[in-house]
Enzyme design. Structure first.
Site, short mmCIF file in Angstrom:
data_model
loop_
_atom_site.label_atom_id
_atom_site.label_comp_id
_atom_site.label_asym_id
_atom_site.label_seq_id
_atom_site.Cartn_x
_atom_site.Cartn_y
_atom_site.Cartn_z
N ASP A 65 -4.50 -12.80 3.25
CA ASP A 65 -5.79 -12.45 3.84
C ASP A 65 -6.96 -12.76 2.91
OD1 ASP A 65 -4.61 -10.49 2.30
OD2 ASP A 65 -4.69 -8.95 3.83
N ASP B 11 -2.87 -10.62 -2.48
CA ASP B 11 -3.41 -10.13 -1.22
C ASP B 11 -4.90 -9.81 -1.42
OD1 ASP B 11 -2.07 -8.66 1.47
OD2 ASP B 11 -4.00 -7.84 0.86
N HIS C 26 -6.48 -7.30 -0.32
CA HIS C 26 -6.61 -5.86 -0.57
C HIS C 26 -5.88 -5.51 -1.86
CE1 HIS C 26 -6.81 -6.43 3.86
NE2 HIS C 26 -7.79 -5.55 3.77
N HIS D 35 0.81 -1.22 0.00
CA HIS D 35 0.00 0.00 0.00
C HIS D 35 0.85 1.28 0.00
CE1 HIS D 35 -3.63 -2.26 0.34
NE2 HIS D 35 -3.32 -2.77 1.51
#
Length: 433
Positions: free
Chosen positions: A236, A147, A149, A108
């Site tokens: 995740d 991931d 996200h 991120h």
């Protein structure tokens, strides 16, 4: 015998807070599982010590504001440096592939860094990629982000570069942080099509992701022909993760790894510390090594209602993705015709950990001979003051004229003294005013 490298860095001295989901236990349970299964006793596994990177590795990628020392710690340098070191060993043929089990994560962290967002300060994968390209001369690299996200930071860094293929499979941004990663986010005109987003509805699992890999991602990789593949291995997407709502299993992660055959896997997110991470990491390691991962089973099984709920959606998404990929040059020309040599856009970036917004203006030079260069102007209200920065970003494929123009633009910005920091990236031309 081909060998698989492993580096393990739990960053004992770094945490957002003592009870934060992104903490050292994420790796400690994995370490226990690896030792219990005797993985490191197999003759083809090689464990390496964590090694610090250099500030210049960070500044080859990021515009850090107000300066690098203010936004990173030694733990961040070691996480990034360990990824670089393992990639170096793979490139040299010392090992066939490797897994960097390191924290803090990084995907991120965008081109500009004012602090922590999405648990990330600097982008370990991007730093490794640009080390391989600028220092080692690797030209084409693919990053596959698994991931849950969207890897918005990695996308941001390589959004303008046609020689880096970024593919992200993630939970739909309408339902999860950071709210990005839609299929129309495909790159700016000189790099159109080399950013590929595959957003999935909550509840998607092994069947949907594996279908997308086999029917869309693998054909695109075959055509792109990367010299090095990195997996941003966020875990995740697992069905037991407390921060998301997907349904991938440990064996699903093993199959993902088996299909994409990454040269290097780098740990990103994953917060089911006991129920998922030890098993997912074990399956990934076994898949990298070429051993069966079929007996890796989590203590709590996948609920029946999560199985193959969105297969039709995955089929449609794969078809649309392949069509856009095959039309990318035509679509890029359409975009170029809309702009007169330069492509400019605004973006607001939320630093969720620290509670402020960055405001950025990005201008891309649309060169007919090369990927051009990027200029960005950025500011944020950090604490009780405004912090600002300006950078021009040169890519390995940028032509001589674009490089010279980028340096001239940075010199002009520096002369105006309107910014706390001005930089030409990469290089040693970082100047603090």
């Amino acid at each position: 015998m081909s060998k698989t490298g492993l580096v393990f860095f739990p960053a004992f001295d770094w945490a957002i807070s003592p009870t934060h989901p992104e903490r050292e236990e994420r790796l400690l349970y994995t370490r226990d599982q690896i030792m219990e299964e005797g993985i490191l006793e197999l003759p083809g596994f090689v464990e390496y010590s964590a090694r610090p990177g250099k500030v210049e590795d960070v500044e080859r990628v990021h515009l850090t504001l107000p300066d690098t020392g203010a936004v990173i710690t030694d733990a961040h340098l070691i996480a990034a440096g360990s990824c670089i070191d393992l990639a170096d060993r793979i490139l040299a043929g010392e090992v066939k592939n490797g897994f960097a089990l390191v924290r803090p994560p990084g995907h991120h962290a965008t081109r500009t860094v004012y602090g922590n967002r999405g648990f990330c300060n600097i982008n370990n994968v991007a730093i490794t990629v640009d080390y391989l390209r600028w220092v080692k001369g690797v030209r084409k690299i693919a990053i596959i982000d698994t991931d849950v996200h969207h890897g918005d930071g990695t996308q941001d860094i390589f959004y303008h570069d046609p020689d880096v293929l970024f593919i992200s499979l993630h939970q739909d941004g309408r339902t999860l942080y950071p709210g990005t990663g839609f299929i129309d986010e495909a790159g700016t005109p000189n790099a159109y099509g080399t950013t590929i987003n595959l957003p999935l509805p909550p509840g998607s699992g092994d069947e949907e992701i594996l279908y997308l890999l086999e029917e869309a991602v693998l054909p695109i990789l075959e055509e792109f022909q990367p010299e090095f593949i990195i997996n941003s291995a966020g875990q995740d997407n697992h069905y037991s993760d407390p921060l998301a709502r997907m349904a991938v299993t440990a064996r699903g992660y093993g199959r993902i790894t088996e299909l994409i055959k990454p040269d290097l896997a780098v740990l990103e997110g994953g917060y089911s510390i006991e129920g998922a991470l030890p098993y997912v990491n074990l399956a990934i390691l076994l898949a990298l090594y070429g051993e069966s991962y079929e007996k890796v089973v989590e203590p709590k099984g996948l609920p029946l209602e999560y199985r193959a709920r969105h297969k039709d959606y995955a089929r449609k998404l794969a078809a649309v993705t392949l069509e856009r990929w095959r039309m990318r040059e035509e679509l890029a020309e359409e975009e170029k015709r809309k702009h007169n040599g330069y492509y400019t856009y605004n973006r607001s970036i939320f630093y969720d950990t620290e509670g402020f917004h960055e405001h950025r203006v990005t201008t891309v030079k649309l060169c007919d001979r090369c990927p051009g260069y990027v200029g960005l102007s950025s500011y944020a209200y950090v604490g009780n003051r405004v912090v600002s920065g300006f950078a021009t970003i040169i890519m390995p494929g940028s032509c001589k004229e674009c490089r010279e123009e980028a340096e001239a633009v940075a010199l002009e910005a520096r002369a105006k003294k309107n910014y706390d920091k001005v930089a030409v990236i990469p290089g040693k031309q970082v100047v603090k005013i």
